[in-house]
Scaffold this active site. Structure first.
Site, mmCIF file in Angstrom:
data_model
loop_
_atom_site.group_PDB
_atom_site.id
_atom_site.type_symbol
_atom_site.label_atom_id
_atom_site.label_comp_id
_atom_site.label_asym_id
_atom_site.label_seq_id
_atom_site.Cartn_x
_atom_site.Cartn_y
_atom_site.Cartn_z
ATOM 1 N N ASP A 189 49.255 -44.800 -95.344
ATOM 2 C CA ASP A 189 48.684 -45.919 -94.317
ATOM 3 C C ASP A 189 49.828 -46.323 -93.343
ATOM 4 O OD1 ASP A 189 46.711 -48.288 -95.295
ATOM 5 O OD2 ASP A 189 48.178 -49.095 -93.808
ATOM 6 N N ASP B 222 50.500 -42.547 -89.650
ATOM 7 C CA ASP B 222 49.378 -43.254 -88.611
ATOM 8 C C ASP B 222 48.570 -42.100 -88.199
ATOM 9 O OD1 ASP B 222 48.284 -44.189 -86.352
ATOM 10 O OD2 ASP B 222 50.364 -44.896 -85.339
ATOM 11 N N VAL B 223 47.321 -42.596 -88.584
ATOM 12 C CA VAL B 223 46.242 -41.563 -88.178
ATOM 13 C C VAL B 223 46.015 -41.021 -87.081
ATOM 14 C CG1 VAL B 223 44.746 -42.039 -90.517
ATOM 15 C CG2 VAL B 223 44.211 -43.098 -88.064
ATOM 16 N N ASN C 21 39.273 -42.893 -93.987
ATOM 17 C CA ASN C 21 39.017 -44.175 -94.172
ATOM 18 C C ASN C 21 39.638 -45.277 -93.236
ATOM 19 O OD1 ASN C 21 38.287 -46.908 -95.864
ATOM 20 N ND2 ASN C 21 40.460 -46.815 -95.967
ATOM 21 N N TYR D 294 33.688 -50.460 -81.461
ATOM 22 C CA TYR D 294 33.492 -50.382 -83.034
ATOM 23 C C TYR D 294 32.338 -49.280 -83.252
ATOM 24 C CZ TYR D 294 33.782 -50.994 -88.042
ATOM 25 O OH TYR D 294 33.539 -50.881 -89.201
ATOM 26 N N LYS E 178 31.881 -45.317 -84.598
ATOM 27 C CA LYS E 178 31.169 -45.590 -86.021
ATOM 28 C C LYS E 178 29.867 -44.643 -85.773
ATOM 29 C CE LYS E 178 34.089 -47.535 -88.386
ATOM 30 N NZ LYS E 178 35.061 -46.878 -89.255
ATOM 31 N N VAL F 4 31.687 -55.764 -96.356
ATOM 32 C CA VAL F 4 32.535 -55.597 -97.517
ATOM 33 C C VAL F 4 33.696 -56.284 -97.538
ATOM 34 C CG1 VAL F 4 33.728 -53.793 -99.221
ATOM 35 C CG2 VAL F 4 32.127 -52.966 -97.418
ATOM 36 N N THR G 188 36.942 -57.421 -97.177
ATOM 37 C CA THR G 188 38.173 -56.841 -96.956
ATOM 38 C C THR G 188 38.910 -57.616 -95.859
ATOM 39 O OG1 THR G 188 37.682 -55.188 -95.142
ATOM 40 C CG2 THR G 188 37.535 -54.514 -97.390
HETATM 41 N N1 LIG Z 1 35.082 -54.133 -94.477
HETATM 42 C C1 LIG Z 1 33.604 -53.961 -93.977
HETATM 43 O O1 LIG Z 1 32.837 -54.848 -93.658
HETATM 44 C C2 LIG Z 1 33.592 -52.580 -93.289
HETATM 45 C C3 LIG Z 1 32.051 -52.255 -93.243
HETATM 46 C C4 LIG Z 1 31.796 -50.995 -92.675
HETATM 47 C C5 LIG Z 1 32.619 -50.203 -92.252
HETATM 48 N N2 LIG Z 1 33.955 -50.365 -92.947
HETATM 49 C C6 LIG Z 1 35.216 -49.403 -92.557
HETATM 50 O O2 LIG Z 1 35.959 -49.140 -93.744
HETATM 51 C C7 LIG Z 1 37.120 -48.551 -93.446
HETATM 52 C C8 LIG Z 1 38.423 -49.337 -94.214
HETATM 53 O O3 LIG Z 1 38.347 -50.589 -93.671
HETATM 54 P P1 LIG Z 1 38.439 -51.851 -94.549
HETATM 55 O O4 LIG Z 1 37.431 -52.885 -94.393
HETATM 56 O O5 LIG Z 1 39.075 -51.631 -95.852
HETATM 57 O O6 LIG Z 1 39.664 -52.577 -93.855
HETATM 58 P P2 LIG Z 1 41.292 -52.701 -94.123
HETATM 59 O O7 LIG Z 1 41.760 -53.571 -92.910
HETATM 60 O O8 LIG Z 1 41.200 -53.998 -95.485
HETATM 61 O O9 LIG Z 1 41.902 -51.526 -94.448
HETATM 62 C C9 LIG Z 1 42.077 -50.670 -93.505
HETATM 63 C C10 LIG Z 1 43.379 -50.049 -93.551
HETATM 64 O O10 LIG Z 1 43.775 -49.033 -92.823
HETATM 65 C C11 LIG Z 1 44.980 -49.174 -92.335
HETATM 66 N N3 LIG Z 1 45.324 -48.826 -90.837
HETATM 67 C C12 LIG Z 1 44.961 -49.373 -89.843
HETATM 68 N N4 LIG Z 1 45.341 -48.669 -88.660
HETATM 69 C C13 LIG Z 1 45.955 -47.470 -89.204
HETATM 70 C C14 LIG Z 1 46.492 -46.379 -88.526
HETATM 71 N N5 LIG Z 1 46.545 -46.227 -87.322
HETATM 72 N N6 LIG Z 1 46.871 -45.299 -89.518
HETATM 73 C C15 LIG Z 1 46.784 -45.506 -90.840
HETATM 74 N N7 LIG Z 1 46.217 -46.577 -91.295
HETATM 75 C C16 LIG Z 1 45.697 -47.581 -90.586
HETATM 76 C C17 LIG Z 1 45.413 -50.548 -92.423
HETATM 77 O O11 LIG Z 1 46.725 -50.700 -92.954
HETATM 78 C C18 LIG Z 1 44.544 -51.018 -93.750
HETATM 79 O O12 LIG Z 1 45.439 -50.706 -95.020
HETATM 80 C C19 LIG Z 1 37.196 -48.749 -91.845
HETATM 81 O O13 LIG Z 1 36.983 -47.417 -91.382
HETATM 82 C C20 LIG Z 1 36.161 -49.755 -91.318
HETATM 83 O O14 LIG Z 1 35.677 -49.533 -90.245
HETATM 84 C C21 LIG Z 1 34.482 -51.596 -93.183
#
Ligand SMILES: NC(=O)c1ccc[n+]([C@@H]2O[C@H](COP(=O)([O-])OP(=O)(O)OC[C@H]3O[C@@H](n4cnc5c(N)ncnc54)[C@H](O)[C@@H]3O)[C@@H](O)[C@H]2O)c1
Length: 301
Positions: free
Chosen positions: A37, A63-64, A90, A158, A162, A191, A193
């Site tokens: 992360d 950092d991804v 993720n 976004y 995706k 979800v 989060t």
């Molecule tokens: N929550 C939703 O409703 C939802 C719906 C569809 C898809 N998603 C996808 O799920 C995935 C996870 O998101 P989430 O909802 O758990 O959000 P979140 O913000 O809770 O978690 C995302 C994590 O990614 C980390 N991150 C951000 N930028 C980064 C980088 N440059 N390098 C490394 N880590 C980094 C953040 O610190 C965090 O821990 C994402 O790809 C998001 O697009 C989420």
């Protein structure tokens, strides 16, 4: 093939939210977990929470967006566990800078979203896939979204990232199947989060005046969110439910992992719109009689 027990998985953005929930669920199935992360602080909490449950975990700040960080992750994982069998791409960002009316977003908003949500996945694939091949196979989950199933108005960067991750994953599933690697695109709707608060991890590289506003602790509390996407996310499904679904769907060998079946109409509507436009082309006096050779799957090799 055993998917989980005794195997090792790398999960990007695993410090919280969806990534953490899946880390916990597959850790309980006996996997060695590597969570990476950008946020060192939340990563430390996540590591402690997993270790406390007896899950074997390695936590790495990375950092991804940076291919060199991925190389370091791979080296540290091999040094600790000897092999890599799973990858969950993720890490992702959303919220204000990633979607909305086209005229409202800066080039920096687009670059940040593309760098994390798309290039982060590309670098993850590039660096980790050779190791999963070397291990004789395994699985990959690329996190897309329902926003990867269709264009949406105001979808912005976004939506673009995706759709790209979903389409790429379909291709990678075919490309990597001969190596015993199953690839799935995870497409959740909302979800619960902190995705709508992604500005908290927006690096300063994207020098955008609009985004320099500091988020207060209250802004960072999902419970205080009250409007639009923020509200939908707050009322979204529990990440732990999603995590169990990921396990179930991987066991079924699904290419798409869906968590909100009542949204199937989104893709049905898309494909009927596409079919309708193909029918129009077939009836066109200009192109209707063009015959084409079948598409060769090895064309781009
Ligand atoms: N929550 C939703 O409703 C939802 C719906 C569809 C898809 N998603 C996808 O799920 C995935 C996870 O998101 P989430 O909802 O758990 O959000 P979140 O913000 O809770 O978690 C995302 C994590 O990614 C980390 N991150 C951000 N930028 C980064 C980088 N440059 N390098 C490394 N880590 C980094 C953040 O610190 C965090 O821990 C994402 O790809 C998001 O697009 C989420």
């Amino acid at each position: 093939m055993e998917l989980f027990s005794g195997k090792t998985v790398v999960i990007s953005g695993g410090a919280e939210g969806i990534g953490f929930a899946v880390a916990q669920a597959v850790g309980r199935e006996g996997m060695n977990i590597v969570i990476t992360d950008i946020s060192t602080e939340t990563l430390a909490h996540a590591q402690a929470k997993l270790s406390d449950q007896g899950i074997t975990v390695l936590a790495l700040t990375a950092d991804v967006r940076k291919e060199a960080d991925w190389q370091s992750v791979v080296e540290a994982t091999i040094a600790r566990f000897g092999a890599i069998h799973g990858l969950m791409n993720n890490a992702g960002v959303g919220g204000g800078g990633s979607s909305g009316p086209i005229e409202e977003h800066s080039a920096e908003d687009w670059r940040w979203t593309i760098d994390v949500n798309l290039m982060g996945v590309v670098f993850g694939m590039k660096t980790v896939v050779p190791h999963i091949k070397a291990a004789g196979g395994g699985w990959i989950v690329n996190v897309a979204s329902m926003a990867g199933m269709s264009g949406f108005p105001f979808g912005g960067a976004y939506n673009a990232t995706k759709l790209a991750v979903a389409g790429l994953s379909e291709g990678w599933a075919m490309e990597l199947a001969p190596f015993g690697i199953q690839v799935a695109a995870l497409c959740p709707a909302f979800v619960k989060t902190r995705i709508h608060l992604s500005d908290r991890v927006r690096p300063e590289d994207y020098g955008d005046a609009q985004r320099t506003l500091l988020l207060s602790e209250e802004d960072l509390d999902p419970e205080t969110a009250s409007t639009g996407i923020a509200n939908a996310v707050k009322n979204g499904i529990d990440p732990d439910v999603l995590a169990l679904r990921v396990i179930e769907s991987l066991q079924a060998g699904d290419i798409y992992i869906f968590t909100h079946p009542s949204y199937s109409g989104v893709s049905k509507q898309r494909y009927s719109m596409i079919d309708h436009c193909f029918d129009n082309a077939a009836n066109s006096p200009i192109v209707g009689n063009i015959e084409s050779a079948p598409l060769d799957p090895d064309l781009f090799k």
